[in-house]
Design a protein around this motif. Sequence first.
Motif, PDB file in Angstrom:
ATOM      1  N   ILE A  73       0.844  -1.210   0.000  1.00  0.00           N
ATOM      2  CA  ILE A  73       0.000   0.000   0.000  1.00  0.00           C
ATOM      3  C   ILE A  73       0.872   1.250   0.000  1.00  0.00           C
ATOM      4  CG2 ILE A  73      -1.613   1.354   1.395  1.00  0.00           C
ATOM      5  CD1 ILE A  73      -2.774  -1.408   2.312  1.00  0.00           C
ATOM      6  N   ALA A  74       1.898   1.268   0.863  1.00  0.00           N
ATOM      7  CA  ALA A  74       2.785   2.432   0.934  1.00  0.00           C
ATOM      8  C   ALA A  74       3.483   2.673  -0.407  1.00  0.00           C
ATOM      9  CB  ALA A  74       3.807   2.236   2.045  1.00  0.00           C
ATOM     10  N   ALA A  75       3.967   1.602  -1.033  1.00  0.00           N
ATOM     11  CA  ALA A  75       4.678   1.743  -2.307  1.00  0.00           C
ATOM     12  C   ALA A  75       3.742   2.191  -3.423  1.00  0.00           C
ATOM     13  CB  ALA A  75       5.344   0.415  -2.671  1.00  0.00           C
ATOM     14  N   THR A  76       2.548   1.628  -3.484  1.00  0.00           N
ATOM     15  CA  THR A  76       1.596   1.970  -4.543  1.00  0.00           C
ATOM     16  C   THR A  76       1.117   3.408  -4.409  1.00  0.00           C
ATOM     17  OG1 THR A  76       0.868  -0.332  -4.699  1.00  0.00           O
ATOM     18  CG2 THR A  76      -0.623   1.346  -5.581  1.00  0.00           C
ATOM     19  N   VAL A  77       0.795   3.821  -3.183  1.00  0.00           N
ATOM     20  CA  VAL A  77       0.330   5.194  -2.963  1.00  0.00           C
ATOM     21  C   VAL A  77       1.442   6.182  -3.286  1.00  0.00           C
ATOM     22  CG1 VAL A  77      -0.439   6.831  -1.216  1.00  0.00           C
ATOM     23  CG2 VAL A  77      -1.407   4.528  -1.278  1.00  0.00           C
ATOM     24  N   ALA A  78       2.683   5.861  -2.887  1.00  0.00           N
ATOM     25  CA  ALA A  78       3.815   6.746  -3.175  1.00  0.00           C
ATOM     26  C   ALA A  78       4.042   6.897  -4.677  1.00  0.00           C
ATOM     27  CB  ALA A  78       5.081   6.204  -2.506  1.00  0.00           C
ATOM     28  N   ALA A  79       3.725   5.859  -5.440  1.00  0.00           N
ATOM     29  CA  ALA A  79       3.900   5.900  -6.892  1.00  0.00           C
ATOM     30  C   ALA A  79       2.718   6.559  -7.600  1.00  0.00           C
ATOM     31  CB  ALA A  79       4.106   4.487  -7.425  1.00  0.00           C
ATOM     32  N   GLY A  80       1.698   6.942  -6.835  1.00  0.00           N
ATOM     33  CA  GLY A  80       0.522   7.567  -7.441  1.00  0.00           C
ATOM     34  C   GLY A  80      -0.343   6.597  -8.218  1.00  0.00           C
ATOM     35  N   ALA A  81      -0.265   5.321  -7.895  1.00  0.00           N
ATOM     36  CA  ALA A  81      -1.019   4.285  -8.616  1.00  0.00           C
ATOM     37  C   ALA A  81      -2.184   3.802  -7.755  1.00  0.00           C
ATOM     38  CB  ALA A  81      -0.096   3.131  -9.000  1.00  0.00           C
ATOM     39  N   THR A  82      -2.887   2.802  -8.259  1.00  0.00           N
ATOM     40  CA  THR A  82      -4.035   2.212  -7.576  1.00  0.00           C
ATOM     41  C   THR A  82      -3.825   0.711  -7.436  1.00  0.00           C
ATOM     42  OG1 THR A  82      -5.542   3.872  -8.467  1.00  0.00           O
ATOM     43  CG2 THR A  82      -6.521   1.832  -7.677  1.00  0.00           C
ATOM     44  N   GLY A  83      -4.124   0.208  -6.255  1.00  0.00           N
ATOM     45  CA  GLY A  83      -4.051  -1.227  -6.005  1.00  0.00           C
ATOM     46  C   GLY A  83      -5.290  -1.683  -5.264  1.00  0.00           C
ATOM     47  N   ALA A  84      -5.301  -2.938  -4.848  1.00  0.00           N
ATOM     48  CA  ALA A  84      -6.505  -3.462  -4.194  1.00  0.00           C
ATOM     49  C   ALA A  84      -6.165  -4.618  -3.267  1.00  0.00           C
ATOM     50  CB  ALA A  84      -7.521  -3.927  -5.236  1.00  0.00           C
ATOM     51  N   LEU A  85      -7.004  -4.769  -2.255  1.00  0.00           N
ATOM     52  CA  LEU A  85      -7.001  -5.955  -1.406  1.00  0.00           C
ATOM     53  C   LEU A  85      -8.259  -6.742  -1.722  1.00  0.00           C
ATOM     54  CD1 LEU A  85      -5.948  -4.473   2.074  1.00  0.00           C
ATOM     55  CD2 LEU A  85      -4.487  -5.336   0.236  1.00  0.00           C
ATOM     56  N   LEU A  86      -8.117  -8.024  -1.991  1.00  0.00           N
ATOM     57  CA  LEU A  86      -9.253  -8.897  -2.291  1.00  0.00           C
ATOM     58  C   LEU A  86      -9.380  -9.946  -1.194  1.00  0.00           C
ATOM     59  CD1 LEU A  86      -8.549  -7.619  -5.100  1.00  0.00           C
ATOM     60  CD2 LEU A  86      -9.231  -9.789  -6.125  1.00  0.00           C
ATOM     61  N   HIS A  87     -10.554 -10.047  -0.610  1.00  0.00           N
ATOM     62  CA  HIS A  87     -10.836 -11.124   0.339  1.00  0.00           C
ATOM     63  C   HIS A  87     -11.746 -12.136  -0.361  1.00  0.00           C
ATOM     64  CE1 HIS A  87      -9.758  -9.194   4.464  1.00  0.00           C
ATOM     65  NE2 HIS A  87      -8.850  -8.955   3.544  1.00  0.00           N
ATOM     66  N   VAL A  88     -11.297 -13.363  -0.410  1.00  0.00           N
ATOM     67  CA  VAL A  88     -12.032 -14.441  -1.077  1.00  0.00           C
ATOM     68  C   VAL A  88     -12.558 -15.389  -0.014  1.00  0.00           C
ATOM     69  CG1 VAL A  88     -11.925 -16.256  -2.815  1.00  0.00           C
ATOM     70  CG2 VAL A  88     -10.456 -14.232  -3.040  1.00  0.00           C
ATOM     71  N   GLY A  89     -13.877 -15.546   0.068  1.00  0.00           N
ATOM     72  CA  GLY A  89     -14.483 -16.398   1.071  1.00  0.00           C
ATOM     73  C   GLY A  89     -15.209 -17.574   0.441  1.00  0.00           C
ATOM     74  N   PHE A 126      -9.484 -16.236   2.230  1.00  0.00           N
ATOM     75  CA  PHE A 126      -8.146 -15.993   1.710  1.00  0.00           C
ATOM     76  C   PHE A 126      -8.043 -14.508   1.363  1.00  0.00           C
ATOM     77  CE2 PHE A 126      -9.304 -20.335   0.865  1.00  0.00           C
ATOM     78  CZ  PHE A 126      -8.170 -21.064   1.165  1.00  0.00           C
ATOM     79  N   ALA A 127      -6.826 -14.019   1.229  1.00  0.00           N
ATOM     80  CA  ALA A 127      -6.621 -12.615   0.876  1.00  0.00           C
ATOM     81  C   ALA A 127      -5.584 -12.520  -0.229  1.00  0.00           C
ATOM     82  CB  ALA A 127      -6.167 -11.804   2.092  1.00  0.00           C
ATOM     83  N   ILE A 128      -5.797 -11.570  -1.119  1.00  0.00           N
ATOM     84  CA  ILE A 128      -4.866 -11.334  -2.232  1.00  0.00           C
ATOM     85  C   ILE A 128      -4.503  -9.852  -2.239  1.00  0.00           C
ATOM     86  CG2 ILE A 128      -4.518 -11.442  -4.730  1.00  0.00           C
ATOM     87  CD1 ILE A 128      -6.695 -13.618  -4.803  1.00  0.00           C
ATOM     88  N   VAL A 129      -3.216  -9.570  -2.269  1.00  0.00           N
ATOM     89  CA  VAL A 129      -2.738  -8.194  -2.388  1.00  0.00           C
ATOM     90  C   VAL A 129      -2.397  -7.945  -3.850  1.00  0.00           C
ATOM     91  CG1 VAL A 129      -1.005  -6.513  -1.669  1.00  0.00           C
ATOM     92  CG2 VAL A 129      -1.815  -8.225  -0.042  1.00  0.00           C
ATOM     93  N   VAL A 130      -3.068  -6.975  -4.442  1.00  0.00           N
ATOM     94  CA  VAL A 130      -2.840  -6.635  -5.855  1.00  0.00           C
ATOM     95  C   VAL A 130      -2.162  -5.265  -5.904  1.00  0.00           C
ATOM     96  CG1 VAL A 130      -3.931  -6.227  -8.083  1.00  0.00           C
ATOM     97  CG2 VAL A 130      -4.874  -7.945  -6.534  1.00  0.00           C
ATOM     98  N   PRO A 131      -0.876  -5.201  -6.307  1.00  0.00           N
ATOM     99  CA  PRO A 131      -0.136  -3.939  -6.253  1.00  0.00           C
ATOM    100  C   PRO A 131      -0.608  -2.891  -7.256  1.00  0.00           C
ATOM    101  CG  PRO A 131       1.337  -5.837  -6.355  1.00  0.00           C
ATOM    102  CD  PRO A 131      -0.027  -6.324  -6.686  1.00  0.00           C
TER     103      PRO A 131
END
Length: 636
Positions: free
Chosen positions: A213-229, A285-290
């Motif tokens: 999150i810190a790296a993506t925000v610093a780069a001015g981009a968009t990422g996501a957290l996905l929770h899969v149940g 489960f959780a997925i971090v998408v940069p």
Amino acid sequence: MQGMDSGDGAEMTRVEGDSARDAGTHPTVFAPGDDRVTAQELRSFSRPQALTRDRASEGLSDALIMMVDDEMLNIEMTQAFLVEAGYRRFVHTDQPQNAIGMMRKQQPAVLLLDLSMPGVSGLDILELMRSHPVLRHVPVIVLTGSTDPQVKLQALSLGAMDFLSKPVDPSELGLRIRNTLAASAYREYLSSHDPLTALPNKQRYRAAAAEVIAATVAAGATGALLHVGVDALGRINDALGRVVGDQLLQRVAKRLASCVQTESGGELSSAEHDPTLYRFDGDEFAIVVPFMEAGSAAAFISKLLEDAAVSFRRPSAPEVFVTCSIGVSVFPVDGTEPDLLIRNAGLALRHAKQGGTHRYEFFSPRFNEQAQSRLDFSAELRHAIGRDEIDLLYDPFVELEGDRVIGAQGVLRWRHASGRVVLGDALQELAARSEMDVALTEWAFEQMGRHVKNWRAAGLTPVPVSMTASLASMLPSEIATLVTSALGSGLEPRDITLVLDNVRGVESLPARELAAIAGLRTRGVRVAVAHLGSGTSLSHLRALACDEVRIDPSFLEGLDSDPALQAMLLGVGDLARRLRLKCVACGIDSAAQLAVLKAQGWDRGQGRLFGSPVSGLAFAGKWLTKGKPRQIPLEG
């Protein structure tokens, strides 16, 4: 439903009782070779750069070894041993008062510690390490010339892991260090990985999410957290046992990991990070998408939903389909704090599951408001019965030919102190989320029994009362126990019509659960199934024996002006009659709808056209009074 494996049922073995503790030897419901995934396979799907920072994946010779001894000769001899054994990183001090400061600057993988030192002893250092939140976990090998067992016991109580007597044998020293490092690495691996799936665990997820999150925000981009149940995992565990549930989680983990791995270096990766998968908690489960854009997000989520859907077949039983749902929080749009984004993804997942199965939802701020409202109301619902805020009301249940009242539908109402009223299905859903469903259903049967007794005591002839119970959070055997208790308190079987709601997954329940409902029917209790055409399908009717079906109210919306809907309803009614089931039309709001239903030969109906829910006393006075016809005047 998409993403089903046509070959899943080809070679299935019998599922035995879940008393077997060793999942590795327990028969599987999945095809051989597709139910398990090794730790090595799943670790390969984890982020490589993260794993290389763990001592679990480093070469032991790269580990930092520190020695504290007031005799410099001992240090020099030990260092020579270690260099010859291949250990390249070694720090030391012959000033024990400096040891804690050195370890704070550079945490060692193992500490070689002399106990007998002037000024600051080895025991003093152990005690200081024990009080430090990080250093307390550093493994310590004590080097001592003391033979006093009390000294050894004291050192062990302060956290020492091993002892070597001076003078130290070089071979034994190398073996002890190697064993200590291996044990420490394995312990660290266990602390950061889920033992069932071998995926990085919740702690690793939180740390990785914060970094990305810190790296993506610093780069001015968009990422996501996905929770899969996994949808309805609790029902699988209840019906087939936790061993099968664990096999299911392993298989879903393997499929998700494969899906995430294919995205490495692709559109969802940033310059520094790839998408990564974690076991979050329970069925999640959780997925971090940069990096995520609108188009890539939709395609990836659709692929996850498709790939995570699995099926399996048991001998002499219907095929079971299991799907997943997904909740998404986007950063920085939905926030930049890791804990907030994780919570938002969880809220989105809950909202997706509330809407059904095999769905996804992006986080919306309104979810927070709804969650807070539900939390407040859920907490207060536990006290509502004691505060006399719950009422059991009755809707007239009408025989359409002649508009005659032949029964009553019990409706629960909560009059909250704020003035808000929660009624019917909404209250049942809230009770299920608050784990109050059993208590509320039991209370409803008690009230119904009291009302029916009062009607009889007044010389009135009661009509059958329909009470709804949800299979979303209660097993049929639990519901049967509540009904049996009601029968034991004076109600007669002909007084009760048990209406089963949320019957999804009933076909996968064990025979003993279905037998519990069949036992009620044998005693004379009528059983109805709600929401046919929406939450209830023909497969559910095949699995669950019943006396009547109740059509979902959505079928009646626009019925008088929609020929296609009229044709569908005619077919449903004809099918029910061929199955020798009474057919109830729910949600009749207008005389025009009633006219269509009568023309199609429907048996029974219920809805606002026939009146609003009233108290037991009012219902008796209006419909059960001696000599008063039960002919119902239609409301406008």
